[in-house]
Design a protein around this motif. Structure first.
Motif: not given
Lengths: 122, 122
Positions: B52-71
């Motif tokens: 909700r905070r990041i206007d325009g991000v898709s569920e898929k892209m958010l999940a992928q971004t979080l995975r990379t930042l976690e790794a």
């Protein structure tokens, strides 16, 4: 910054996809822009020198990145009327302010790389 | 950081496409990573709140971004074993150090937007 929104004045908010600041963020964090800005922070450079400095950038992507950064007011393109003409790129005052934040980011990534690589291997 | 290169020890150099620091730069300046990190700098958030905070991000892209930042060791993912389980994302110490530079960048873009927009209209 203020964005007029149907009579209401809003502060800039990069979290909103409609705010013009979002496209500026996209431009300056595009794949090559960070490295172009960081290279120009050291010294003004000609196109060919920039391309040698930034390992892996194609001629097309470098030209496109420079055009975008010039349009946003971060980079100056100066043509010296020699034969053939020489084109030199440098940071504007606005670009220098922006790049101060980016060089801090690059320095952080470079110096903390051992910790990042350790996280990657777990 | 030192990269071993056939017996020679090299300092990290984001300008070199072979240096691991280049891929870290690509990750943290990817389209959504900057906004994810900046949002988590304010407070830990659950996936749905981040979206909700990041206007325009898709569920898929958010999940992928979080995975990379976690790794890369910038983001922690904590699962609370409720029914259903709650997943909360927060910055690690390393992520907080990184994000300090990014929030400076975002602040600069937001406050200097009038000058950037003036450059765009010329």
């Amino acid at each position: 910054m203020k964005v007029s929104d149907g009579g209401t004045v809003l502060a800039a908010d990069v979290f909103s996809s409609r705010c013009p600041s979002r496209s500026v963020l996209d431009h300056v964090t595009s794949k090559w822009a960070v490295l172009v800005l960081a290279a120009l922070a050291v010294e003004p450079l000609r196109f060919s020198a920039l391309r040698r400095r930034i390992d892996g950038v194609s001629e097309k992507m470098l030209a496109q990145t420079l055009r975008t950064l010039e349009a946003d007011g971060f980079v100056d393109r100066v043509v010296t009327p020699t034969t053939p003409p020489q084109v030199t790129y440098s940071l504007t005052d606005l670009g220098r302010g922006l790049t101060g934040h980016l060089t801090g980011l690059l320095g952080f990534i470079q110096t903390r790389l051992p910790e990042i690589e350790a996280a990657r291997s777990t």
